[in-house]
Design an enzyme around this catalytic site. Sequence first.
Site, mmCIF file in Angstrom:
data_model
loop_
_atom_site.group_PDB
_atom_site.id
_atom_site.type_symbol
_atom_site.label_atom_id
_atom_site.label_comp_id
_atom_site.label_asym_id
_atom_site.label_seq_id
_atom_site.Cartn_x
_atom_site.Cartn_y
_atom_site.Cartn_z
ATOM 1 N N CYS A 85 0.710 -1.151 -0.162
ATOM 2 C CA CYS A 85 0.046 0.034 -0.072
ATOM 3 C C CYS A 85 1.019 1.195 0.051
ATOM 4 C CB CYS A 85 -1.040 -0.283 1.082
ATOM 5 S SG CYS A 85 -2.306 1.067 1.102
ATOM 6 N N HIS A 190 -3.912 -5.219 -0.403
ATOM 7 C CA HIS A 190 -3.481 -5.896 0.908
ATOM 8 C C HIS A 190 -3.225 -7.197 1.026
ATOM 9 C CE1 HIS A 190 -3.296 -2.198 3.267
ATOM 10 N NE2 HIS A 190 -4.087 -1.609 2.067
ATOM 11 N N GLU A 192 -2.267 -9.154 3.043
ATOM 12 C CA GLU A 192 -2.537 -9.735 4.225
ATOM 13 C C GLU A 192 -3.934 -9.661 4.612
ATOM 14 O OE1 GLU A 192 -1.310 -6.665 3.667
ATOM 15 O OE2 GLU A 192 -2.269 -5.151 5.181
#
Lengths: 208, 252
Positions: A85, A190, A192
């Site tokens: 990001c 993202h 994650e």
Amino acid sequence: MNVTIVDYQSGNISSVINSFTEVAKGKVNLEVTSDIKKINASDKIVLPGQGSFKSCVDSLNNINGLVDTLKEFAITKKKPLLGICVGLQMFADIGYEEAETKGLGWISGKVSKIDNQNGKFKLPHIGWNEIEIQKESKLFKDIKNKSHMYFVHSYEFIPDDKSVISATTDYSSKIVCSIEKENLFGTQFHPEKSDKTGLNIIKNFLDL
Amino acid sequence: MLKNRIIPCLDVKNGRVVKGINFVELKDAGDPVEQAKFYSDGGADEICFLDITASNENRETIIDIVRKTAKECFVPLTVGGGVRTIQNITDLLLAGADKVSINTAAVKNIEFVKEASKKFGSQCIVVAIDAKKVSENKWEVFTHGGRNKTGIDAVGFAKQTEANGAGEILLTSMDKDGTKSGYDVDLLKEITRNTNIPVIASGGVGTLDHLYDGIVKGGASAVLAASIFHYGEYKIKEAKEYLNSKNVSVRL
């Protein structure tokens, strides 16, 4: 292998820590730190980033010697580094969020606000969008074209050299969502937060 | 193309899910962590916890649940209920929440939204607006779980939250909540037309068509539902397949 997630006191990095911990289980030694010595001694670095471009750059600069250490790691030693990001956006020369701010200047280009076409596109760009793979990237091993990734951002990285772009996503225009340049990797989305596909990308980075 | 999100919401009271799933696959239907995992494995685009514990003393309970859930669910996690201070937000984010939803505290003091979004970034600040229809095309903001009337116009307030840095609006119709008769589409339309941030529709879902209406007719970017998923009437996957069959793009 030692992997460091750089904790430079900017934004919420709990999810990055949780997902890397999940993938690294028993195989990789994971550190979360801003300690320059530890960063120097690691094999790979993850540079997360949340909040504005300016606040992230300011936070990096606030830690004495951190920017130089990262530069030595990524540019001089050419060891693998993944920016996520705003972590990716900071690779640019310059960003325009909040105020005109100098970036790390590792990949020439700028970070500007996504053109919302007079309100036609809501900002932030929040949610799941498909990635269109533009070139072969080590991050995309076993990742299908048009896979869904989770995005949250209002600004986009526009690199001068388009050959660094490894994937784009369609939102108002073709937004750069992944780059690979030698040892430098970055995702605007993202991983994650992108479910199993995202964990797979993290695995690909750890497997490098 | 950006996909429309489906978000199951879990009401948590004193550490237990209040309206729970009764799926046989679950060992403990009251355990929020297990339910969150069930939904994320089933294709939920995000998970939302709403802490309806009345007292402040139990904040640690929800934080512990968030901590455990975040270690097992790798989709975005939003937590709301009793978020009143910067410290509350810090605690939830450190525990692994990706976004927090602010309700009463935002109505009381819009500066709090500004301060929070400046500190943590708009991407993690959701403002939850509970609205009730007061006359034709006019809705008012309510607080304290719909008990307190504020006299504030919902559309004006929604614009104000955007101007103060909210990243998303979670819009609940108090008239429709719990009725299973569908979202208040007019309210949704009015808010989505007047704001440029994503709006999550909430309150009233009883059928899969209601999800369709929220997105297509109301203009919502995401739809939140509780009971249709909790009681096993529909699985997330069924909802997505249904929407997909009606040309609404979702992550399958």
